[in-house]
Design a protein around this motif. Sequence first.
Motif, PDB file in Angstrom:
ATOM      1  N   GLY A 110      85.752  15.210 -11.356  1.00  0.00           N
ATOM      2  CA  GLY A 110      85.435  14.408 -12.534  1.00  0.00           C
ATOM      3  C   GLY A 110      86.684  14.002 -13.307  1.00  0.00           C
ATOM      4  O   GLY A 110      86.711  12.967 -13.971  1.00  0.00           O
TER       5      GLY A 110
ATOM      6  N   VAL B 283      78.882   6.160  -7.182  1.00  0.00           N
ATOM      7  CA  VAL B 283      79.552   7.439  -7.439  1.00  0.00           C
ATOM      8  C   VAL B 283      79.095   8.563  -6.512  1.00  0.00           C
ATOM      9  O   VAL B 283      79.854   9.492  -6.234  1.00  0.00           O
ATOM     10  CB  VAL B 283      79.401   7.911  -8.907  1.00  0.00           C
TER      11      VAL B 283
ATOM     12  N   HIS C 146      82.523  12.416  -8.929  1.00  0.00           N
ATOM     13  CA  HIS C 146      82.702  13.148 -10.188  1.00  0.00           C
ATOM     14  C   HIS C 146      82.296  14.611 -10.066  1.00  0.00           C
ATOM     15  O   HIS C 146      82.038  15.261 -11.073  1.00  0.00           O
ATOM     16  CB  HIS C 146      81.890  12.467 -11.291  1.00  0.00           C
TER      17      HIS C 146
ATOM     18  N   HIS D 107      83.502   7.692 -18.183  1.00  0.00           N
ATOM     19  CA  HIS D 107      82.912   8.304 -19.393  1.00  0.00           C
ATOM     20  C   HIS D 107      82.426   7.218 -20.342  1.00  0.00           C
ATOM     21  O   HIS D 107      83.031   6.144 -20.439  1.00  0.00           O
ATOM     22  CB  HIS D 107      83.878   9.289 -20.049  1.00  0.00           C
TER      23      HIS D 107
ATOM     24  N   LEU E 268      78.856  13.776 -18.728  1.00  0.00           N
ATOM     25  CA  LEU E 268      79.931  13.733 -17.726  1.00  0.00           C
ATOM     26  C   LEU E 268      81.111  14.531 -18.265  1.00  0.00           C
ATOM     27  O   LEU E 268      81.619  14.242 -19.348  1.00  0.00           O
ATOM     28  CB  LEU E 268      80.350  12.291 -17.464  1.00  0.00           C
TER      29      LEU E 268
ATOM     30  N   PRO F 237      85.091  16.016 -17.553  1.00  0.00           N
ATOM     31  CA  PRO F 237      86.275  15.722 -16.729  1.00  0.00           C
ATOM     32  C   PRO F 237      86.669  16.930 -15.875  1.00  0.00           C
ATOM     33  O   PRO F 237      87.854  17.212 -15.695  1.00  0.00           O
ATOM     34  CB  PRO F 237      87.350  15.385 -17.777  1.00  0.00           C
TER      35      PRO F 237
ATOM     36  N   VAL G 114      88.000  10.536 -12.250  1.00  0.00           N
ATOM     37  CA  VAL G 114      87.228   9.315 -12.532  1.00  0.00           C
ATOM     38  C   VAL G 114      86.752   9.237 -13.977  1.00  0.00           C
ATOM     39  O   VAL G 114      86.081   8.281 -14.372  1.00  0.00           O
ATOM     40  CB  VAL G 114      85.996   9.218 -11.588  1.00  0.00           C
ATOM     41  N   TRP G 115      87.113  10.251 -14.767  1.00  0.00           N
ATOM     42  CA  TRP G 115      86.598  10.317 -16.141  1.00  0.00           C
ATOM     43  C   TRP G 115      86.982   9.075 -16.946  1.00  0.00           C
ATOM     44  O   TRP G 115      86.155   8.513 -17.666  1.00  0.00           O
ATOM     45  CB  TRP G 115      87.108  11.593 -16.817  1.00  0.00           C
TER      46      TRP G 115
ATOM     47  N   THR H 220      76.861   8.091 -17.512  1.00  0.00           N
ATOM     48  CA  THR H 220      78.155   7.434 -17.321  1.00  0.00           C
ATOM     49  C   THR H 220      78.139   6.055 -17.977  1.00  0.00           C
ATOM     50  O   THR H 220      77.093   5.549 -18.380  1.00  0.00           O
ATOM     51  CB  THR H 220      78.465   7.234 -15.824  1.00  0.00           C
TER      52      THR H 220
END
Lengths: 411, 96
Positions: free
Chosen positions: A211, A148, A45, A219, A205, A207, A214-215, A179
């Motif tokens: 990021g 992560v 991320h 998230h 977190l 985006p 994987v958002w 997360t």
Amino acid sequence: MTLTTDRPTERPRTGTLVEQFELGLDAPICLTWELTYACNLECAHCLSSSGRRDPRELSTAQCKAVIDELQRMQVFYVNIGGGEPTIRPDFWELLQYAVDHQVGVKFSTNGVRVTPERAAFLASPACNGYVDVQISLDGATAEVNDYVRGPGSFDTALAALQNLQDAGFTDAKISVVCTRQNIGQLDDFKALADRFGATLRLTRLRPSGRGADVWDELHPLPEQQRVLYDWLMAHGEDVLTGDSFFHLAAFGESLPGLNLCGAGRVVCLIDPVGDVYACPFAIHDNFLAGNLLADGGFQQVWQTSALFADLRSPQTGGACAKCEFFDSCRGGCMAAKFFTGLPLDGPDPECVQGYGEQALAADRVVPAPSQDHSKTSPTRNQPVMLQLLTRPPSQPPVSACAESPLSGFTP
Amino acid sequence: MDDLLGEPWMLSPSVALRPEPFGALAYHFGNRKLTFLKRPELVAVVRGLIEAPDVRTALETAGVPASQHPAYAAALRGLAATDMIRRRTGENGAAA
């Protein structure tokens, strides 16, 4: 976004502090400076898509000139990050130079170079108490963290915290990106911080950078936002947040902090090649204010960039203006909206009133990244975001000899 | 009346003031607290403390009307709580 260089010559002398901040300051309060895009880790991320050093990276002499300018502008402290800043060979020299020039340093690290010797240096009078160390940790257990941040990164972070504690360095920070997988560990993080005499710092977190990839998976879910909000309300005084969660203010009572988007107003980012962006979470051409080598120095960029002038001009609430909570959340985080392809004058993708989900469901185009320093081929440190399915012990594996067509099937 | 008005005070040696459009930003290099002085008049008062025999004189020099002295005294107490300003004692006690 429209750019304009028109700026009212007279600004109001009265008004709340937040209203004054929205009009901008002569120098930033919270300046982040990423010293390098090089990193030993490849966190899934990473908000700056770090990995490889940029060959245009500022030299030691150029970095010292930046510190001189920050001292002149009375920027009292700077948040240094990366990449992994400590793998720059001149990192410790620059740290000492900043401290000697009345620019305090708070640096974020995964702990890889925080050896007992370096920990002793950080705790020594040479640093004069002007140095803060933030160790990044995104899980209170190796399982959650390494998923992560990559294999071994939990042990590295804990070894660094141990070295700092043993050296007598007080009040290190444990910096956690919240997360979906670690919201349930908030109490464990607090216990971990207490164990090392450290302070817990929780951030949101975004985006941004990798990021964005994987958002959707990481998230926090809407119900977890509530858990986070309640936890922060209960522990607000003991936990730092970097004013990260002002979008949660729409739950009701505001969290401690300024609760405003500081991008280009009180916050900005200097990247490893000297590009100045509106905020650490907005490394994209659309938020690039200028370059301190090409545009006459940092002060020039901060005070005269057209982008920053625009961010400091009155903003419209757009679709959010009708919402009764607009005054508390101010529409949320600009970077979170931008990198999820939402309009900047609409709701935050994680709007706690549910408007974000509606906006995400509508047509949108996620913007392409404008820089990527990710390693071109994976190394052994790359996280593998797959989980082995665990089979409950009540169901033994179906052997190849089981001939029944229904073997292994449990209705 | 707040006793503070009759006392000699000064800006703490480890505090730097950065001018801003609304007033100033005060940063304490020791305890790393950041405080905002939200009125230019308050900035003038804080800067003038060291030159004045007491706080009341600093307020008068900065042009703060007597009716506002209690409010300013309260604001100064707030700054004293985080060591942004401190009372002059001993050899510091005399006006410079």
